[in-house]
Design an enzyme around this catalytic site. Structure first.
Site, short mmCIF file in Angstrom:
data_model
loop_
_atom_site.label_atom_id
_atom_site.label_comp_id
_atom_site.label_asym_id
_atom_site.label_seq_id
_atom_site.Cartn_x
_atom_site.Cartn_y
_atom_site.Cartn_z
N HIS A 1 5.41 -5.50 -1.74
CA HIS A 1 6.21 -4.23 -2.12
C HIS A 1 7.44 -4.59 -2.90
O HIS A 1 7.44 -4.03 -4.20
CB HIS A 1 6.54 -3.31 -1.19
CG HIS A 1 5.33 -2.68 -0.31
ND1 HIS A 1 4.54 -2.11 -1.02
CD2 HIS A 1 4.99 -2.68 1.15
CE1 HIS A 1 3.50 -1.60 -0.18
NE2 HIS A 1 4.10 -2.05 1.26
N HIS B 1 3.88 -8.66 3.60
CA HIS B 1 3.46 -7.48 3.30
C HIS B 1 4.55 -6.60 2.72
O HIS B 1 4.51 -6.09 1.52
CB HIS B 1 3.00 -6.76 4.48
CG HIS B 1 2.54 -5.12 4.13
ND1 HIS B 1 1.14 -4.75 4.25
CD2 HIS B 1 3.21 -4.14 3.77
CE1 HIS B 1 1.15 -3.53 3.99
NE2 HIS B 1 2.25 -3.26 3.72
N GLU B 2 5.80 -6.67 3.22
CA GLU B 2 6.97 -6.18 2.67
C GLU B 2 7.45 -6.74 1.18
O GLU B 2 7.96 -6.26 0.59
CB GLU B 2 8.09 -5.88 3.43
CG GLU B 2 7.86 -5.12 4.82
CD GLU B 2 7.22 -3.60 4.52
OE1 GLU B 2 7.80 -3.00 3.50
OE2 GLU B 2 6.40 -3.10 5.05
#
Length: 381
Positions: free
Chosen positions: A68, A64-65
Site C-alpha cells: 500500500h 502487505h502494508e
C-alpha cells in the site's frame, strides 16, 4: 490507536507496534506450536517453530502494508506510519488519492503483494528440497498469505476490498464521499454477519466460526461505522463553501481610519480580536494591523496617522477563495499550521475570517437555519 511502540523506520516510514500485537503473537505462537508438536519431536522445538511462523506471518502482513505504502508514495502521497496490531497492520497515509484509479491502485497493492507471496511460498515449497520443519512453515505461510489476500478483498471498509469498492463507486458517480459511504455500509453488513456467525458458532448452532470471528466482526462494524460517519460529514462539508463559514463581524477595518478612530471604534472594549484585516476603499485586502503595533506610535500622533501606516502584508497562504468547498478548507487546515484563513471573493473583496471553530458552528446549526443561510443573496439590478 494509543500506546504504540516505535520500533524504527522502514524505507523512511516510521514503524510501530501496538501492545495488542504481543497478545496475538503469543496466541499465534501457542496455536502454531501445538500444530508442530504433533509432527516434531522435542519439548522446545515446536514452540520455537511456532514463534518463527508467527513472526514470519506478521512479516507478510508488514509486506502487505508496504505494498500500500509503495503505491501511495508513487503518487506523491506521504506515509505517516505503519503499525502492526491485533487485527493485522495499518498504513497511515497523509492524504487520499486524487483520482478513483489511483485510489484503486493503492487499495489493490496490498492484496497483490499477499498473492505474490502465496505464489513464491507455494513454488518454494513444491520445488525446493527443504527440511520437514521448514517445509511446513513455508506451506503454512503460503496458505495464510492467500487467506490474507482473499479476506482483505471482502468489499467492505475498512478492508482493502472496501477501498476498491469505494474507488469503483467514486468512478461511477464522480463523488468520492458516496464511494466512502456505500463501502462503509457494506463493511457494516459484513461486520454484523461475522458477529452473528461467530455467536452461533460459540453456542454450537453452526460449525463454522468462533469467538475470534465475533471480535473481527466488532472490529469491522466499529471501523465501518466511523467511515460512514466520516463520509456523511464530508458530504455535508462538500455542500458548503468557505463563504458560508465566515465568522460574523470579522475584524476588518479601513486603511483610511486614523489610529485614534481605530482604537476608539475597534480596540477599546473589544477583548476578542488582537489583529485586524485592513482593506482599501473597494473592500480589497491590503494588509493587517495588530493592536501590539500601536505601541510603536505615540498616542499624541494617533489623530494624524492612519491604519495604513502601521499595517503589514498578509501572506498569500493564509488567504482562500470564497467559492472553495468547506471539505477542501478542512483538508487545508489539516495540512497547514494556519489557525485562521482570510476569505476573499472573486473580486478580491474581503468577506472575513474563517476558523475551524466557525466550521463546527456552521455544521452544528439546525438544518433549517443552514438552508436559510446558504440561500443566494438577491443581486440588485
Amino acid at each position: 490507536m494509543e500506546g504504540n511502540i516505535r520500533v524504527g523506520t522502514l524505507f523512511g516510514i516510521p514503524f510501530y507496534i501496538n501492545p495488542s500485537w504481543f497478545l496475538i503473537l503469543a496466541l499465534g505462537t501457542f496455536w502454531f506450536g501445538e500444530q508442530f508438536a504433533q509432527v516434531l519431536n522435542g519439548n522446545l522445538l515446536p514452540w520455537i517453530m511456532g514463534l518463527t511462523t508467527s513472526l514470519l506471518l506478521f512479516a507478510s502482513v508488514l509486506a502487505h502494508e508496504l505494498g500500500h505504502s509503495a503505491a501511495a508514495l508513487s503518487q506523491g502521497i506521504g506515509v505517516r506510519s505503519i503499525t502492526l496490531f491485533i487485527f493485522g497492520g495499518l498504513a497511515m497515509l497523509e492524504k487520499e488519492s486524487e483520482t478513483p484509479f489511483q485510489s484503486f491502485l493503492v487499495a489493490i497493492a496490498g492484496p497483490l503483494v499477499s498473492i505474490l507471496l502465496f505464489v513464491v511460498f507455494s513454488i518454494a515449497g513444491s520445488t525446493l528440497p527443504l527440511p520437514t520443519s521448514l517445509s511446513i512453515i513455508i506451506s503454512i505461510l503460503a496458505t495464510l498469505n492467500l487467506i490474507l489476500a482473499v479476506f482483505n478483498l471482502i468489499p467492505g471498509l475498512p478492508l482493502d476490498g472496501g477501498n476498491v469498492l469505494k474507488a469503483a463507486i467514486w468512478k461511477l458517480t464522480g463523488n468520492p464521499n458516496k464511494g466512502l459511504l456505500y463501502a462503509s455500509r457494506v463493511g457494516q453488513i459484513f461486520g454484523w454477519v461475522a458477529i452473528t456467525t461467530g455467536a452461533l458458532a460459540v453456542f454450537d448452532v453452526i460449525e463454522y466460526g468462533s469467538l475470534w470471528t465475533v471480535l473481527i466482526g466488532f472490529f469491522l462494524l466499529q471501523n465501518a461505522g466511523m467511515s460512514a460517519q466520516s463520509a456523511q460529514v464530508q458530504d455535508k462539508l462538500d455542500h458548503y463553501t468557505a463563504k458560508d463559514a465566515v465568522i460574523p463581524d470579522s475584524p476588518i477595518v479601513s486603511q483610511d481610519l486614523t489610529l485614534r478612530e481605530f482604537v476608539n471604534d475597534y480596540v477599546i472594549g473589544n477583548n476578542k480580536w488582537r489583529k485586524f484585516l485592513v482593506t482599501n476603499a473597494d473592500g480589497q485586502l491590503v494588509g493587517a494591523i495588530a493592536t501590539e503595533d500601536l505601541k510603536a506610535v505615540a498616542t499624541s500622533e494617533w489623530t494624524e496617522k492612519t491604519v495604513q501606516t502601521l499595517m503589514k502584508p498578509v501572506e498569500e497562504d493564509t488567504q482562500i477563495e470564497a467559492s472553495q468547498s468547506l471539505l477542501e478548507v478542512v483538508k487545508r487546515f489539516e495540512q497547514d499550521t494556519n489557525k485562521q484563513l482570510t476569505v476573499i471573493d472573486q473580486n478580491g473583496v474581503v468577506l472575513g475570517l474563517l476558523e475551524k471553530s466557525s466550521i463546527v458552528n456552521l455544521l452544528s446549526q439546525p438544518q433549517e437555519n443552514q438552508s436559510q443561510d446558504s440561500k443566494p443573496e438577491a443581486t440588485p439590478v
